[in-house]
Design a protein around this motif. Structure first.
Motif: not given
Length: 538
Positions: A237-254
């Motif tokens: 997996l490239n870093e762009l897709e990893l950072r997109s997954s991290q953003s989704q997790v943080e959005a869920a925390r919000v």
């Protein structure tokens, strides 16, 4: 047999009576009695309804009005709140709110204050009898000007106004209308409180579903992030897709933090309405954790997101509220407490015109006393002489620089203001009922559409997951499907809440929630409400 039309000779007692009371005195006495029962207040007439004769019907998706029911519509104002809200938790909350709410307590105490004011005003219609003892010590007016004492004691009527032109009576009728207006204000507060508690209860319920949804989404996205991190570490997996997954997790925390904050705030609002901390067993039941309901993680660490989400959006969120058969005549608005309160204010203003008009005529006041008189206080009730007095006074306005005429003009203006306020209350009630009827229909359709959209997004997520596993779709497509499903689920919960609140709004707008006999009072001397078509000319 003597002819019935033949004159009859007066008896000796009758002759003596006419001798003592000449004809003009009898005429004057009869005129006083007739004037004592008159009133200068205008005849009250209820204004015409300033709205259409029928309430507008809500239209369906096709734009056509629903068919008229064959059975006559039930009077919504007579449906008790216990019957309309069958949930025992909600019933307990409403009972506590009616017992502890401060706004309702103020409304009840206001009724007591208005009743006391009415009693004070009504007391002016009967003579006040007081006990009095008075004494004087002064020099005699004749030589040798010796000091003398005179003590008088007994019963005294200080001043009693003969209500010849209905001034006191009009003021009493105005005070009676104020009592009834305060009772209607209490009734309006009661109905609003029942509706507010129900709205807050279902809001807390929606908050709990939103929190459960946020927690499930966060858990699912964290599992996805673990898988993405593993693929990234292995160079898949490239870093762009990893950072997109991290953003989704943080959005869920919000989203979870927002849901937790909203739930806590709405629970506090419910506690304020109830007037005490709300026990946990009276709160809406918390939904089961959806993360626990999801299938176990597969060998590739991918949870079956689509199935769990679809089960969630199809869940039954709310207990059904009974449908209200709504009458289409606008006369149902006359049962609303705010409309009745405005009409009572109009009745009081109409009566005050009579009091203002009567102030332009003479006032006759009577005073009287009866008791004993003595030269010393110690002998007042043992050796005192009986004494009595009776007097009267007439006060007729001659020149007051237009004060009384301006008082009449002011009373008429206040009556016209009350008419405008009554019309406004009717129009506001009409709009509120019409809006509530439309909202009940359209929010039901919106909730169905939101459910269908959420189901479609759940199916889309399942297909996106399958395409991602087979390498056809990218992870960005998968993340977009996850975001869309989460938003659709949130919107579905909000639509369900709006649908419930629309039902409650119809119930409140039509005067439902008041139980007959719970403190409803009748002010003395208030006549029954006149028939429609009976306020003085505008």
């Amino acid at each position: 047999m003597r002819d019935s039309l033949a004159p009859v000779a007066p008896t000796a007692s009758a002759v003596s009576l006419f001798d003592r009371l000449p004809a003009r005195r009898l005429v004057s006495f009869a005129a006083v009695l007739m004037l004592a029962g008159c009133s200068l207040a205008p005849t009250y007439q209820r204004p015409e309804l300033p709205v259409p004769a029928a309430l507008p019907q809500a239209t369906g998706a096709s734009g056509a009005a629903p068919a008229q029911p064959e059975a006559p519509a039930t009077d919504v104002a007579t449906v008790p709140w216990r019957e309309y809200f069958p949930d025992p938790r909600l019933q307990s909350l409403i009972c506590e709110a009616l017992a502890n709410n401060r706004d309702l307590r103020v409304a009840i105490l206001t009724i007591d204050a208005q009743r006391a004011a009415y009693q004070i005003q009504a007391a002016d219609r009967v003579p006040n009898v007081n006990a009095s003892i008075s004494g004087t010590r002064q020099p005699s007016s004749a030589p040798p000007y010796a000091l003398g004492t005179q003590v008088t004691g007994g019963l005294v009527i200080p001043s009693f106004e003969l209500d010849l032109f209905g001034r006191v009576r009009s003021l009493t009728e105005a005070a009676s209308a104020q009592v009834l207006a305060s009772e209607e204000a209490r009734r309006a507060t009661h109905i609003s409180l029942v509706a507010a508690v129900a709205n807050a209860y279902y809001t807390v319920w929606a908050d709990r579903w939103q929190l459960a949804l946020a927690e499930q989404t966060l858990q699912t996205r964290q599992d996805s992030l673990k898988l993405s991190q593993l693929k990234y570490d292995n160079g898949v997996l490239n870093e762009l897709e990893l950072r997109s997954s991290q953003s989704q997790v943080e959005a869920a925390r919000v989203a979870r933090a927002q849901a937790q904050r909203q739930l806590a705030q709405d629970q506090q609002s419910l506690a304020v309405l109830v007037g005490k901390p709300v026990p946990a067993e009276w709160l809406p039941p918390a939904p089961q954790s959806l993360a626990k309901a999801a299938p176990p993680v597969a060998s590739d660490a991918r949870p079956a997101r689509g199935k769990a989400a679809e089960q969630f959006v199809e869940a039954s969120l709310w207990p059904g509220l009974s449908e209200l058969p709504v009458g289409l005549s606008s006369e149902v608005l006359l049962q609303r407490p705010d409309v009745v309160q405005a009409e009572q204010a109009l009745i009081g203003a109409n009566a005050n015109i009579g009091a203002a008009r009567a102030a332009r005529f003479p006032r006759i006041s009577l005073t009287a006393s009866a008791g004993a008189v003595s030269n010393s206080l110690s002998d007042l009730f043992t050796d005192g002489r009986f004494a009595w007095s009776f007097g009267g006074s007439l006060l007729a306005p001659i020149f007051d620089a237009g004060r009384t005429a301006a008082g009449v003009d002011a009373a008429v203006a206040r009556r016209d203001i009350a008419i405008a306020q009554y019309d406004k209350a009717i129009q506001s009630a009409f709009k509120e009922v019409a809006d509530a009827l439309v909202a009940r229909q359209t929010y039901a359709e919106q909730a169905e559409a939101q459910l269908a959209q959420a189901q479609a997004e759940a199916a889309r997520l399942s297909l996106s997951t399958l395409r991602y596993d087979t390498g056809v779709a990218s992870q960005l497509d998968l993340l977009d499907a996850q975001r869309a499903l989460f938003a659709a689920q949130q919107a579905h919960i909000q639509a369900q809440l709006a649908r419930q609140q629309a039902h409650i709004s119809v119930y409140k707008a039509l005067g439902g929630g008041w139980v007959e006999g719970q403190g409803q009072a009748k002010a003395p001397e208030q006549t029954a409400a006149p028939a429609q078509g009976d306020v003085a000319a505008r």
